[in-house]
Design a protein around this motif. Structure first.
Motif, PDB file in Angstrom:
ATOM      1  N   UNK A  71      -2.198 -10.673  -6.356  1.00 36.24           N
ATOM      2  CA  UNK A  71      -1.184  -9.632  -6.202  1.00 36.24           C
ATOM      3  C   UNK A  71      -1.922  -8.305  -6.221  1.00 36.24           C
ATOM      4  N   UNK A  73      -1.945  -3.886  -5.234  1.00 33.97           N
ATOM      5  CA  UNK A  73      -1.212  -2.662  -4.935  1.00 33.97           C
ATOM      6  C   UNK A  73      -2.149  -1.690  -4.234  1.00 33.97           C
ATOM      7  N   UNK A  75      -3.374   2.031  -3.644  1.00 37.26           N
ATOM      8  CA  UNK A  75      -3.339   3.380  -4.212  1.00 37.26           C
ATOM      9  C   UNK A  75      -3.098   4.381  -3.090  1.00 37.26           C
ATOM     10  N   UNK A  76      -2.711   5.601  -3.479  1.00 43.55           N
ATOM     11  CA  UNK A  76      -2.466   6.640  -2.480  1.00 43.55           C
ATOM     12  C   UNK A  76      -3.713   6.875  -1.632  1.00 43.55           C
ATOM     13  N   UNK A  77      -4.886   6.655  -2.246  1.00 46.98           N
ATOM     14  CA  UNK A  77      -6.153   6.853  -1.539  1.00 46.98           C
ATOM     15  C   UNK A  77      -6.378   5.797  -0.468  1.00 46.98           C
ATOM     16  N   UNK A  79      -7.004   2.731  -1.291  1.00 50.27           N
ATOM     17  CA  UNK A  79      -7.785   1.677  -1.948  1.00 50.27           C
ATOM     18  C   UNK A  79      -6.827   0.626  -2.516  1.00 50.27           C
ATOM     19  N   UNK A  81      -6.039  -2.436  -5.107  1.00 50.67           N
ATOM     20  CA  UNK A  81      -6.586  -3.089  -6.296  1.00 50.67           C
ATOM     21  C   UNK A  81      -5.696  -4.209  -6.815  1.00 50.67           C
ATOM     22  N   UNK A  82      -6.377  -5.199  -7.396  1.00 53.14           N
ATOM     23  CA  UNK A  82      -5.693  -6.408  -7.870  1.00 53.14           C
ATOM     24  C   UNK A  82      -4.962  -6.106  -9.163  1.00 53.14           C
ATOM     25  N   UNK A  83      -3.681  -6.478  -9.239  1.00 53.53           N
ATOM     26  CA  UNK A  83      -2.996  -6.286 -10.510  1.00 53.53           C
ATOM     27  C   UNK A  83      -2.849  -7.584 -11.298  1.00 53.53           C
ATOM     28  N   UNK A  84      -2.902  -8.739 -10.591  1.00 50.46           N
ATOM     29  CA  UNK A  84      -2.809 -10.017 -11.311  1.00 50.46           C
ATOM     30  C   UNK A  84      -3.186 -11.132 -10.360  1.00 50.46           C
ATOM     31  N   UNK A 104       7.070  -5.080  -4.779  1.00 49.11           N
ATOM     32  CA  UNK A 104       6.313  -3.970  -5.373  1.00 49.11           C
ATOM     33  C   UNK A 104       4.814  -4.177  -5.280  1.00 49.11           C
ATOM     34  N   UNK A 193     -13.362  -4.350 -10.112  1.00 48.22           N
ATOM     35  CA  UNK A 193     -12.124  -3.570 -10.087  1.00 48.22           C
ATOM     36  C   UNK A 193     -11.164  -4.011 -11.183  1.00 48.22           C
ATOM     37  N   UNK A 194     -11.054  -5.328 -11.352  1.00 49.42           N
ATOM     38  CA  UNK A 194     -10.115  -5.888 -12.329  1.00 49.42           C
ATOM     39  C   UNK A 194     -10.472  -5.457 -13.756  1.00 49.42           C
ATOM     40  N   UNK A 196     -12.100  -2.853 -14.546  1.00 49.12           N
ATOM     41  CA  UNK A 196     -12.244  -1.397 -14.628  1.00 49.12           C
ATOM     42  C   UNK A 196     -13.688  -0.942 -14.734  1.00 49.12           C
TER      43      UNK A 196
END
Lengths: 238, 238
Positions: A71, A73, A75-77, A79, A81-84, A104, A193-194, A196
């Motif tokens: 899953x 999302x 980013x406005x940039x 980019x 990124x994985x949320x789950x 979402x 990424x996950x 951070x």
């Protein structure tokens, strides 16, 4: 903020083993199995293929029976990124289905995946006809919420090294419980990424695990050499 | 890993406004409202008071009607960290209720809180008698999962400054949508833990927001002075 529904894409086949592979359906009675079986379709997604995109609407519930789904999302940039991550037995897409709002997050196959698809009307009909299935689905949703919270619990750990150790143990538990070897379900760049971290920091941390004889890393293949020490790094008792 | 259930604690009163304050119940029909009303009790928790502890079992569903609840987990080191915050309308405790397993996190009042309590048997009976309420609860659970995922999406942002900006906007949206001023629902030390920063780093970042004329900080009180710039820092378009 409603949803103009569009139908699931073509390319569906009859279900091979959707029900047997999904633990939440494991304890259903014969008539419940027959009811669900009659409305489920199986779809195969190749690695990288999108199931649905953030902002789309869909009229189906998805249950992962094989593989890994990420899953993500945007980013406005721009980019992503994985949320789950989702593993076999996990549901997804219920947000758009139940709330009739756009998704979402996007869902894509992190690896080749088999997904069971139940169309909205069929799903709601099953819930109406079988309160037991409804209760089971509710329990499954509650389990998903626990997973999301466990995931967040890892992300809030202060030290990158601890987040990495926790995530390695989590991936092992999800893909090969109890085994010493497993394959990362996502790329190293995505893993960075996950947790951070920058890819450079991740690379350094993995190098340190090798140097300390805790885990050997070859591409995406991880071999746990000293589980006790890895658990200690993760802040877990054994 | 079953649960020996024990009853909810004493100190319950009849519900003042559980149903009216909880959005998910807002669209129920009169008979559904009556059904739920008859089985709900309201409890007040003072700031810091525990609703349930990680590892405990409980036989109730909790719905927050006023205040803020923090879900926390204990690390092996004995350090507690927040995994998610709950705001009015949010459910909690359904994991132990539905799966009959111990709670995977503790719940405590971050501020004085009113909580609606529905006992297990009553809740299951309502679900059996009213498929509409069951569907609504499922939708609410799905919404909670979205919240947990949004929370995780913030935590996976690489830069501490971005995580802080996102979290400030999130807290504002939850406590005072559209307003320029709001109060942090948790202490600064807890906020530091949530965004994966040391208290010193958080203090420096907040000082920078003040110096740049983006937000003024006085104790837990935050005044947004330049919303556009705060959104830009958070990586959000306006």
């Amino acid at each position: 903020m409603g949803c103009a529904l569009h139908s699931a894409a073509a390319g569906e086949t009859t279900p091979p083993s959707c029900l047997s592979r999904v633990p939440v359906f494991g304890q259903l009675r014969a008539e419940e199995v027959a009811l669900l079986h009659s409305v489920m379709r199986s779809r195969r997604f190749s690695k990288g293929e999108t199931v649905f995109r953030e902002g789309d609407c869909s009229d189906s519930l998805f249950v992962l029976s094989r593989g890994v789904i990420k899953l993500t999302k945007l980013e406005a940039s721009g980019k992503e990124h994985i949320i789950r991550l989702l593993f076999p037995g996990d549901f997804f897409g219920q947000f758009s289905l139940l709330q009739e709002k756009p998704h979402y997050a996007s869902a894509a196959a992190a690896d080749d995946a088999d997904v069971c698809v139940i169309h909205r009307e069929d799903f709601l009909e099953v819930l109406r006809r079988s309160p037991e299935t409804a209760a089971r689905f509710m329990t499954a949703l509650s389990g998903q919420l626990e997973e999301a919270d466990s995931w967040a619990a890892v992300l809030t750990l202060l030290e990158t090294g601890r987040r990495l150790a926790k995530m390695l143990l989590y991936f092992r538990q999800k893909s090969a419980p109890g085994a010493d070897e497993f394959t990362l379900p996502i790329s190293k760049k995505e893993l960075a990424g996950v947790i951070g971290a920058t890819p450079e920091t991740l690379s350094r941390k993995l190098g340190q695990l090798s140097a300390d004889g805790i885990a050997a890393v070859s591409g995406r293949r991880i071999t746990i050499l000293n589980e006790k020490e890895l658990c200690r790094l993760a802040g877990e008792e054994q």
